[in-house]
Design a protein around this motif. Structure first.
Motif, PDB file in Angstrom:
ATOM      1  N   ARG A  25      50.900  32.213  57.645  1.00 33.13           N
ATOM      2  CA  ARG A  25      52.372  32.479  59.084  1.00 33.13           C
ATOM      3  C   ARG A  25      51.851  33.618  60.024  1.00 33.13           C
ATOM      4  O   ARG A  25      51.281  33.294  60.740  1.00 33.13           O
ATOM      5  CB  ARG A  25      53.739  32.179  59.254  1.00 33.13           C
ATOM      6  N   ALA A  26      52.506  34.769  59.225  1.00 33.91           N
ATOM      7  CA  ALA A  26      52.288  36.663  60.267  1.00 33.91           C
ATOM      8  C   ALA A  26      50.399  36.378  60.325  1.00 33.91           C
ATOM      9  O   ALA A  26      50.197  37.128  61.812  1.00 33.91           O
ATOM     10  CB  ALA A  26      53.290  37.215  59.399  1.00 33.91           C
ATOM     11  N   ALA A  27      50.057  36.013  59.131  1.00 32.76           N
ATOM     12  CA  ALA A  27      48.714  36.672  59.283  1.00 32.76           C
ATOM     13  C   ALA A  27      47.660  35.867  60.817  1.00 32.76           C
ATOM     14  O   ALA A  27      46.984  36.429  60.918  1.00 32.76           O
ATOM     15  CB  ALA A  27      47.904  36.196  58.432  1.00 32.76           C
ATOM     16  N   ALA A  28      48.346  34.607  60.377  1.00 34.66           N
ATOM     17  CA  ALA A  28      47.442  33.243  61.633  1.00 34.66           C
ATOM     18  C   ALA A  28      48.203  33.666  63.007  1.00 34.66           C
ATOM     19  O   ALA A  28      47.418  33.578  63.701  1.00 34.66           O
ATOM     20  CB  ALA A  28      48.688  32.429  61.101  1.00 34.66           C
ATOM     21  N   LEU A  29      49.050  34.509  63.188  1.00 41.81           N
ATOM     22  CA  LEU A  29      50.038  34.633  64.540  1.00 41.81           C
ATOM     23  C   LEU A  29      48.830  36.247  64.790  1.00 41.81           C
ATOM     24  O   LEU A  29      48.542  36.173  65.968  1.00 41.81           O
ATOM     25  CB  LEU A  29      50.902  35.249  64.590  1.00 41.81           C
ATOM     26  N   ILE A  30      48.735  36.872  63.492  1.00 42.59           N
ATOM     27  CA  ILE A  30      48.207  38.009  63.776  1.00 42.59           C
ATOM     28  C   ILE A  30      46.650  38.041  64.654  1.00 42.59           C
ATOM     29  O   ILE A  30      45.978  38.700  65.304  1.00 42.59           O
ATOM     30  CB  ILE A  30      48.620  39.076  62.914  1.00 42.59           C
ATOM     31  N   ALA A  31      46.034  37.290  63.908  1.00 40.40           N
ATOM     32  CA  ALA A  31      44.881  36.770  64.423  1.00 40.40           C
ATOM     33  C   ALA A  31      44.463  36.213  64.875  1.00 40.40           C
ATOM     34  O   ALA A  31      43.822  35.915  66.450  1.00 40.40           O
ATOM     35  CB  ALA A  31      44.293  35.784  62.866  1.00 40.40           C
ATOM     36  N   ALA A  32      45.464  34.908  65.577  1.00 41.99           N
ATOM     37  CA  ALA A  32      45.698  34.288  67.306  1.00 41.99           C
ATOM     38  C   ALA A  32      45.331  35.813  67.958  1.00 41.99           C
ATOM     39  O   ALA A  32      44.575  35.298  69.167  1.00 41.99           O
ATOM     40  CB  ALA A  32      46.469  33.392  67.136  1.00 41.99           C
ATOM     41  N   GLN A  33      46.182  36.558  68.295  1.00 42.48           N
ATOM     42  CA  GLN A  33      46.211  37.263  68.835  1.00 42.48           C
ATOM     43  C   GLN A  33      45.451  38.319  69.211  1.00 42.48           C
ATOM     44  O   GLN A  33      44.818  38.415  70.152  1.00 42.48           O
ATOM     45  CB  GLN A  33      47.963  38.649  68.169  1.00 42.48           C
ATOM     46  N   ALA A  34      44.718  38.872  67.583  1.00 45.26           N
ATOM     47  CA  ALA A  34      43.723  39.645  67.454  1.00 45.26           C
ATOM     48  C   ALA A  34      42.049  38.986  68.820  1.00 45.26           C
ATOM     49  O   ALA A  34      41.880  39.483  69.345  1.00 45.26           O
ATOM     50  CB  ALA A  34      43.008  39.801  66.424  1.00 45.26           C
ATOM     51  N   LYS A  35      42.453  37.286  68.359  1.00 42.84           N
ATOM     52  CA  LYS A  35      40.826  36.522  68.977  1.00 42.84           C
ATOM     53  C   LYS A  35      41.131  37.083  70.673  1.00 42.84           C
ATOM     54  O   LYS A  35      39.817  36.657  71.385  1.00 42.84           O
ATOM     55  CB  LYS A  35      41.354  35.809  68.794  1.00 42.84           C
ATOM     56  N   VAL A  37      43.051  38.469  72.225  1.00 42.91           N
ATOM     57  CA  VAL A  37      42.822  40.731  73.140  1.00 42.91           C
ATOM     58  C   VAL A  37      41.102  40.407  72.942  1.00 42.91           C
ATOM     59  O   VAL A  37      39.895  40.914  73.884  1.00 42.91           O
ATOM     60  CB  VAL A  37      42.986  41.083  72.047  1.00 42.91           C
ATOM     61  N   MET A  38      40.233  40.126  71.771  1.00 41.75           N
ATOM     62  CA  MET A  38      38.512  40.178  71.943  1.00 41.75           C
ATOM     63  C   MET A  38      38.153  39.361  72.981  1.00 41.75           C
ATOM     64  O   MET A  38      37.131  39.577  73.302  1.00 41.75           O
ATOM     65  CB  MET A  38      38.235  39.622  70.563  1.00 41.75           C
ATOM     66  N   ASP A  39      38.913  38.027  73.520  1.00 38.74           N
ATOM     67  CA  ASP A  39      37.962  36.959  73.818  1.00 38.74           C
ATOM     68  C   ASP A  39      38.214  37.789  75.971  1.00 38.74           C
ATOM     69  O   ASP A  39      36.960  37.857  76.117  1.00 38.74           O
ATOM     70  CB  ASP A  39      38.841  36.136  74.267  1.00 38.74           C
TER      71      ASP A  39
END
Length: 61
Positions: A25-35, A37-39
């Protein structure tokens, strides 16, 4: 002492179902936040370099 406690906590996360679920869950939240930022960092329209621009500061020989 702190390193030992941290190691035990990370070990419990890796080897228990609840720990793996929490880590996923933590990794999914981090990946969503990174996406997000990249967008925001990616321009909507591609930029073109002027003719002769190659990324080098040296004058042409």
């Amino acid at each position: 002492m702190m390193e030992l406690l941290l190691g035990l906590g990370l070990g419990a996360m890796a080897f228990t179902p609840q720990g793996r679920e929490l880590g996923n869950r933590a990794a999914a939240l981090i990946a969503a936040q990174a996406k997000k930022v990249m967008d925001r960092a990616t321009p909507d329209e591609p930029t073109e370099q002027p003719s002769g621009a190659s990324g080098s500061d040296r004058p042409p020989s």
